[in-house]
Design a protein around this motif. Structure first.
Motif, PDB file in Angstrom:
ATOM      1  N   GLU A  81     -25.496  15.290 114.941  1.00 36.18           N
ATOM      2  CA  GLU A  81     -24.272  14.580 115.106  1.00 36.18           C
ATOM      3  C   GLU A  81     -23.323  16.342 114.325  1.00 36.18           C
ATOM      4  O   GLU A  81     -22.281  16.555 114.595  1.00 36.18           O
ATOM      5  CB  GLU A  81     -23.975  14.354 113.932  1.00 36.18           C
ATOM      6  CG  GLU A  81     -24.830  12.784 114.148  1.00 36.18           C
ATOM      7  CD  GLU A  81     -26.759  12.448 114.266  1.00 36.18           C
ATOM      8  OE1 GLU A  81     -27.023  13.838 114.199  1.00 36.18           O
ATOM      9  OE2 GLU A  81     -26.887  11.657 114.353  1.00 36.18           O
ATOM     10  N   GLU A  82     -24.146  18.023 113.570  1.00 37.55           N
ATOM     11  CA  GLU A  82     -23.573  18.325 113.298  1.00 37.55           C
ATOM     12  C   GLU A  82     -23.059  19.766 114.130  1.00 37.55           C
ATOM     13  O   GLU A  82     -21.810  20.297 113.672  1.00 37.55           O
ATOM     14  CB  GLU A  82     -24.770  19.938 112.334  1.00 37.55           C
ATOM     15  CG  GLU A  82     -24.209  20.544 111.895  1.00 37.55           C
ATOM     16  CD  GLU A  82     -22.884  20.184 109.910  1.00 37.55           C
ATOM     17  OE1 GLU A  82     -22.554  20.818 110.310  1.00 37.55           O
ATOM     18  OE2 GLU A  82     -23.272  18.831 109.982  1.00 37.55           O
ATOM     19  N   ARG A  84     -19.705  18.422 114.369  1.00 37.91           N
ATOM     20  CA  ARG A  84     -18.533  17.812 112.926  1.00 37.91           C
ATOM     21  C   ARG A  84     -17.065  18.813 112.408  1.00 37.91           C
ATOM     22  O   ARG A  84     -17.396  19.199 113.629  1.00 37.91           O
ATOM     23  CB  ARG A  84     -19.511  18.207 112.013  1.00 37.91           C
ATOM     24  CG  ARG A  84     -19.305  17.663 110.619  1.00 37.91           C
ATOM     25  CD  ARG A  84     -19.963  18.768 109.322  1.00 37.91           C
ATOM     26  NE  ARG A  84     -19.789  19.042 109.075  1.00 37.91           N
ATOM     27  CZ  ARG A  84     -18.833  20.162 108.428  1.00 37.91           C
ATOM     28  NH1 ARG A  84     -18.032  19.458 108.255  1.00 37.91           N
ATOM     29  NH2 ARG A  84     -18.854  21.561 108.328  1.00 37.91           N
TER      30      ARG A  84
END
Length: 220
Positions: free
Chosen positions: A3-4, A7
């Motif tokens: 996910e990062e 982001r």
């Protein structure tokens, strides 16, 4: 797990298609091989930019899911690293930063992308809501977009605001500031930079004209 990588970013569907994704029922699919052809990786991006991955073992044709668990080990680390490399490339080429929220800020970013082909650059890790725009040919900045307290601009308000700093010829500064809704450049040379709050205090037409002039001046 990854996910990062995405982001504070927004997907650009046209860029997905240019990258090699295929549209399928409102989502976008991309297939590539990793680990020397040991796996086939499928990347799925839905219409709002959420990303999922799946792995198929090339020899057996079976799905490999262990990389999505909490299992550890050098081999799994290599698999995750290979997937991360692909996703990082997709993020850089098919997504754009989505830090700013004001509608005028977003219209400005879209205008700059379409007109000059430039994207925001985030140079300061500690200030991830500050970004610059620079000319490709000269490398010079022509805009800085930041989030600051309005009180920093001398206004009687503690609210945060998204602002842009733009270049101007020093001899035109006084007349420009007298028009209102323009302020001496925040954190820039106040003789040749000015600030606008991106809250429709001035029209898009005026704002984009200021960007065009700032772009023209970013040559030395």
């Amino acid at each position: 797990m990854f996910e990062e990588i995405f982001r504070r970013k927004k997907v650009v569907p046209e860029k997905l298609l240019g990258y090699g994704f295929e549209e399928n029922g409102g989502s976008y699919l991309y297939h590539t091989s990793i680990m020397g052809g040991e796996f086939s990786l499928c990347v799925t991006v839905d219409k709002i930019g959420n990303v999922d991955t799946s792995l198929i073992e090339t020899d057996s044709g079976e799905e490999f899911t262990l990389y999505k668990t909490n299992a550890t080990g050098a081999y799994l680390g290599d698999v995750r690293s290979a997937i991360s490399d692909v996703l990082t490339d997709i993020s850089g080429k098919c997504y754009r930063p989505s830090v700013f929220r004001n509608t005028q800020t977003l219209r400005l970013i879209e205008h700059v992308s379409e007109t000059y082909g430039d994207e925001l650059e985030f140079l300061w890790e500690k200030f991830d809501d500050n970004a610059i725009l620079r000319r490709k040919d000269t490398g010079k900045w022509y805009a800085v977009i930041m989030t600051v307290q309005k009180s920093k601009l001398g206004l009687d308000s503690g609210d945060a605001a998204e602002i842009i700093d733009l270049r101007i010829q020093p001899e035109k500064m006084i007349d420009l500031l007298e028009k209102g809704h323009r302020y001496p450049g925040w954190h820039m040379n106040k003789k040749s930079w000015y600030t606008v709050i991106l809250e429709d205090e001035i029209s898009d037409e005026e704002l984009f004209a200021g960007v065009r002039e700032s772009y023209r001046l970013a040559v030395k």
